[in-house]
Design an enzyme around this catalytic site. Structure first.
Site, PDB file in Angstrom:
ATOM      1  N   ASP A 167     -70.126   2.215 -27.552  1.00 38.75           N
ATOM      2  CA  ASP A 167     -68.887   2.290 -26.777  1.00 38.75           C
ATOM      3  C   ASP A 167     -68.900   3.661 -26.113  1.00 38.75           C
ATOM      4  O   ASP A 167     -68.700   4.679 -26.778  1.00 38.75           O
ATOM      5  CB  ASP A 167     -67.679   2.128 -27.710  1.00 38.75           C
ATOM      6  CG  ASP A 167     -66.343   2.390 -26.996  1.00 38.75           C
ATOM      7  OD1 ASP A 167     -66.348   2.619 -25.763  1.00 38.75           O
ATOM      8  OD2 ASP A 167     -65.295   2.371 -27.680  1.00 38.75           O
ATOM      9  N   GLU A 223     -65.734  -4.345 -22.335  1.00 36.68           N
ATOM     10  CA  GLU A 223     -65.062  -3.869 -23.545  1.00 36.68           C
ATOM     11  C   GLU A 223     -64.175  -4.936 -24.210  1.00 36.68           C
ATOM     12  O   GLU A 223     -64.253  -5.119 -25.427  1.00 36.68           O
ATOM     13  CB  GLU A 223     -64.262  -2.596 -23.222  1.00 36.68           C
ATOM     14  CG  GLU A 223     -65.183  -1.408 -22.975  1.00 36.68           C
ATOM     15  CD  GLU A 223     -64.534  -0.249 -22.238  1.00 36.68           C
ATOM     16  OE1 GLU A 223     -63.294  -0.251 -22.072  1.00 36.68           O
ATOM     17  OE2 GLU A 223     -65.266   0.669 -21.828  1.00 36.68           O
ATOM     18  N   ASP A 227     -55.774  -2.641 -24.460  1.00 41.56           N
ATOM     19  CA  ASP A 227     -56.572  -1.454 -24.779  1.00 41.56           C
ATOM     20  C   ASP A 227     -55.917  -0.198 -24.217  1.00 41.56           C
ATOM     21  O   ASP A 227     -55.956   0.053 -23.015  1.00 41.56           O
ATOM     22  CB  ASP A 227     -57.988  -1.638 -24.198  1.00 41.56           C
ATOM     23  CG  ASP A 227     -58.917  -0.455 -24.513  1.00 41.56           C
ATOM     24  OD1 ASP A 227     -58.432   0.593 -25.006  1.00 41.56           O
ATOM     25  OD2 ASP A 227     -60.130  -0.583 -24.275  1.00 41.56           O
ATOM     26  N   LYS A 255     -66.561   9.654 -17.552  1.00 38.52           N
ATOM     27  CA  LYS A 255     -66.595   8.216 -17.263  1.00 38.52           C
ATOM     28  C   LYS A 255     -65.788   7.879 -16.014  1.00 38.52           C
ATOM     29  O   LYS A 255     -66.104   6.945 -15.291  1.00 38.52           O
ATOM     30  CB  LYS A 255     -66.041   7.465 -18.477  1.00 38.52           C
ATOM     31  CG  LYS A 255     -66.107   5.951 -18.386  1.00 38.52           C
ATOM     32  CD  LYS A 255     -65.652   5.345 -19.705  1.00 38.52           C
ATOM     33  CE  LYS A 255     -65.634   3.827 -19.674  1.00 38.52           C
ATOM     34  NZ  LYS A 255     -65.260   3.304 -21.004  1.00 38.52           N
TER      35      LYS A 255
HETATM   36  P1  ADP Z   1     -61.079   5.955 -25.008  1.00 36.16           P
HETATM   37  O1  ADP Z   1     -61.330   4.509 -25.152  1.00 36.16           O
HETATM   38  O2  ADP Z   1     -60.349   6.309 -23.743  1.00 36.16           O
HETATM   39  O3  ADP Z   1     -62.308   6.779 -25.207  1.00 36.16           O
HETATM   40  P2  ADP Z   1     -59.851   6.042 -27.654  1.00 36.16           P
HETATM   41  O4  ADP Z   1     -59.719   4.597 -27.870  1.00 36.16           O
HETATM   42  O5  ADP Z   1     -60.830   6.775 -28.475  1.00 36.16           O
HETATM   43  O6  ADP Z   1     -60.038   6.410 -26.121  1.00 36.16           O
HETATM   44  O7  ADP Z   1     -58.394   6.661 -27.859  1.00 36.16           O
HETATM   45  C1  ADP Z   1     -58.167   8.019 -27.839  1.00 36.16           C
HETATM   46  C2  ADP Z   1     -56.679   8.267 -27.866  1.00 36.16           C
HETATM   47  O8  ADP Z   1     -56.106   7.723 -29.051  1.00 36.16           O
HETATM   48  C3  ADP Z   1     -56.329   9.726 -27.817  1.00 36.16           C
HETATM   49  O9  ADP Z   1     -55.292   9.948 -26.891  1.00 36.16           O
HETATM   50  C4  ADP Z   1     -55.853   9.977 -29.226  1.00 36.16           C
HETATM   51  O10 ADP Z   1     -54.911  11.034 -29.275  1.00 36.16           O
HETATM   52  C5  ADP Z   1     -55.187   8.652 -29.568  1.00 36.16           C
HETATM   53  N1  ADP Z   1     -55.020   8.463 -30.998  1.00 36.16           N
HETATM   54  C6  ADP Z   1     -55.966   8.501 -31.960  1.00 36.16           C
HETATM   55  N2  ADP Z   1     -55.421   8.308 -33.167  1.00 36.16           N
HETATM   56  C7  ADP Z   1     -54.091   8.157 -32.973  1.00 36.16           C
HETATM   57  C8  ADP Z   1     -52.963   7.947 -33.833  1.00 36.16           C
HETATM   58  N3  ADP Z   1     -53.109   7.876 -35.155  1.00 36.16           N
HETATM   59  N4  ADP Z   1     -51.730   7.830 -33.279  1.00 36.16           N
HETATM   60  C9  ADP Z   1     -51.575   7.919 -31.946  1.00 36.16           C
HETATM   61  N5  ADP Z   1     -52.572   8.116 -31.093  1.00 36.16           N
HETATM   62  C10 ADP Z   1     -53.821   8.245 -31.589  1.00 36.16           C
HETATM   63 MG    MG Z   2     -62.091   2.725 -25.229  1.00 42.19          MG
END
Ligand code: ADP
Ligand code: MG
Length: 618
Positions: free
Chosen positions: A23, A187, A211, A87
């Protein structure tokens, strides 16, 4: 158990090569595999650390590259050397991103607005493909370290709306990192697989994948039937995510805590520290009711209720996107049988509750939302390695694809929202006698005139043998493979002359552009239709004038004086109607001319056939 085979060259035993699922996220990236013993997908992590690798790259003065958590630490100290959200730049030109330029705190080169963006760090330049390859290389090294085996093959996920250029850029990044990218998977499709949805061939289901990541929001509606995944529609917002939640917490604190706007503007370090505290508070509030902390004696506090109040408008926005996606798919919320939650930000209780109440059912959130996409990619990798043969994955095209035909008209071969992989072919012919070349121009968009759409590619079909106009049969075929890459080929069927091109546009369309093009196609639908109708009429009229003229040149001696006169005046009237740009009049005059020429054309044709038959031995 891994498969063991014998390497004929060396005579040694070798393990079946592992294919990993990756991912490659905007905020975080990770790698997953199918565990050889349990057959369950697992995200790879070093002992005691997280499976998530922040998609951040830091270049130090000496030219060393750091990726992940360590690089993230430099966001505060050296923002101009620390690259995040690479990205977002994949397959984009500066023009594509200039409205969001303020978002990037590092230097994006803007001297040539049409070409692909580059990022400048010190005196070095990096393309988004280079940047993504650094992240992929880091993931590959980690995986090799954990698995103690070389990792050379991967499945990488991309957002469902990624266009050809962006998918290709992702593949290129993989190649640059030393990975053979076997498949680029959407995704939401990967996330569904991780929930085991569709793994049973008998299963028929409509599912929604919601998502919400760090900086982007995507909603996808999928139909799963007989082991086939089909994306019915996608929607979302490329600048909405958990980062916005962090920002509003920062705003909530600014002033109130004694930390002022002026202080933040003057001290980027303080600004970043406050931002990181805001993210910490947000995550904490996903499981607690009150957050309290301090920076340099400034008290920072926020309750869950306050937090929900300040993010409500963002959450509403995502729900509105869900409504649009359903509408595009021709469905109602009650039609959706499964709702899958993806992305770290879906941990926020208000998000979960809002999505659940919109779809009127509990959401699926049992799989770790940070890992679910990578886990699904690992399942897809397993399918590709031959362990699960029956699968086929279908995706959709975001905009219609077609070619330019006479009069600058768009002739759609593959309509918008068509399933991928997809194939279409149509026959065309020449306009001029002896025409040896035919220009095939490929366009993307919804408007009737190609000048309003986006040109993707063009090539010439050459060496068409000399034939009268209208006789060559040129078959143009479009093929979109499972990765969403379009190949266009043209073949003159009588002679077998053939030419093809893989369409890799120089850079992609932003979502906003796609949206704009769709919107324009609706607002302009009426004038487009009338322009198209007129252009078609004029082209048909021109064509008829040419063929009639040619016919007369060859066969004038076989026509009566009256036939010649009548034909000449009907041709004149048709020419006039074309000049006057009156569609109905053009068709009227076409008919008149046809009525006049039909009887003698048939007569001469019969004679010619009779003549030809005489000489032939049957
Ligand atoms: P991406 O797919 O864009 O790479 P992710 O799916 O990894 O992103 O999500 C990252 C986001 O999730 C960040 O903004 C992070 O702060 C938020 N995040 C992670 N854990 C939590 C949580 N426990 N509560 C709220 N937000 C969260
Ligand atoms: Mg993602």
């Amino acid at each position: 158990m891994a498969k063991i085979s014998i390497n004929i060259a060396t005579g040694s035993l070798q393990q079946e090569e592992i294919i990993v699922g990756i991912d490659l996220g905007t905020t975080n990236s990770l790698i997953a595999i199918i565990h050889p013993d349990t057959k369950q997908p697992i995200a790879l992590k070093e002992h005691g650390s997280s499976s998530l690798v922040p998609s951040v790259i830091y270049f130090d003065e000496a030219g060393n590259v750091l990726v992940g958590e360590e690089a993230r630490g430099h966001l505060i100290s050296s923002p101009e050397r620390t690259i995040f959200s690479a990205k977002r730049l994949m397959g984009k030109s500066y023009n594509d991103i200039k409205n969001n330029a303020a978002f990037f705190s590092y230097k994006i080169i803007d001297d040539n607005t049409e070409s692909l963006v580059k990022v400048q760090v010190g005196n070095k330049f990096y393309s988004p493909v280079d940047l993504s390859s650094f992240i992929l290389k880091e993931l590959k090294i980690r995986a090799e370290h954990i698995l103690k085996t070389p990792v050379n093959k991967a499945v990488i996920t991309v957002p469902a709306y990624f266009n050809d250029a962006q998918r290709q850029a992702t593949r290129d990044a993989g190649k640059l990192a030393g990975l053979d990218v076997l498949r680029v998977v959407n995704e939401p499709t990967a996330a569904s697989l991780a929930y085991g949805v569709g793994l049973n061939k008998e299963e028929h289901k409509l599912i929604a994948v919601y998502d919400l990541g760090g900086g982007t929001f995507d909603i996808s509606i999928l139909r799963i039937a007989g082991g086939i995944f089909e994306v019915l529609s996608t929607n979302g917002d490329t600048y909405l995510g958990g980062d916005d939640f962090d920002n509003v917490i920062v705003q909530h604190w600014t002033g109130k805590s004694g930390i002022t706007k002026e202080m933040l503007a003057a001290d980027s370090g303080l600004a970043q520290t406050l931002r990181l505290k805001a993210e910490e508070a947000k995550k904490y509030l996903s499981a607690n009711d009150v957050f309290e902390d301090e920076i340099n004696g400034h008290l920072l506090s926020i309750t869950k209720i306050e937090f929900e109040e300040i993010i409500r408008s963002f959450v509403y926005k995502t729900i509105a996107c869900c409504g649009s996606a359903l509408k595009d798919a021709g469905l109602k919320n009650i039609d959706i049988e499964t709702v899958v939650m993806v992305g770290g930000s879906t941990r926020v209780p208000l998000v979960k509750e809002s999505v659940s109440s919109f779809f009127g059912r509990p959401v699926n959130d049992t799989v770790n939302p940070d890992e679910v996409v990578a886990l699904g990619a690992a399942i897809q990798a397993d399918i590709l390695s031959g362990n699960n043969k029956e699968f086929l994955l279908l995706d959709i095209t975001p905009l219609s694809l077609g070619i330019e035909t006479a009069g600058g008209l768009m002739d759609v071969l593959i309509p918008r929202n068509a399933k991928i992989p997809s194939k279409a072919a149509r026959q065309y012919t020449t306009q001029v006698d002896g025409q040896a070349d035919m220009r095939i121009s490929v366009f993307q968009g919804e408007r009737d005139l190609v000048k309003d759409n986006r040109k993707l590619a063009a090539f010439n079909l050459t060496n068409i043998p000399g034939m009268p106009a209208g006789l060559p049969k040129v078959e143009v075929s479009f093929l979109i493979n499972a990765d969403g890459i379009l190949t266009v080929s043209a073949k003159e069927l009588r002679s077998g002359v053939e030419q093809s091109i893989e369409v890799k546009p120089q850079y992609g369309l932003t979502d906003i552009e796609v949206e704009k093009m769709l919107l324009e196609s609706i607002t302009h639908a009426k004038d487009d239709i009338s322009i198209r109708a007129l252009t078609e009429a004029k082209t048909e009229g021109d064509q008829l004038l040419k063929t009639t003229e040619r016919f007369l040149q060859k066969n004038a001696s076989m026509l009566t004086q009256e036939e010649l006169l009548q034909t000449a005046s009907a041709m004149q009237a048709l020419q006039l109607a074309i000049t006057m740009e009156d569609k109905d009049l053009v068709y009227n005059k076409i008919e008149t001319l046809n009525d006049i020429s039909r009887p003698y054309a048939e007569r001469i044709m019969d004679n010619a056939i009779a003549g030809a038959m005489k000489g032939k031995v049957i």
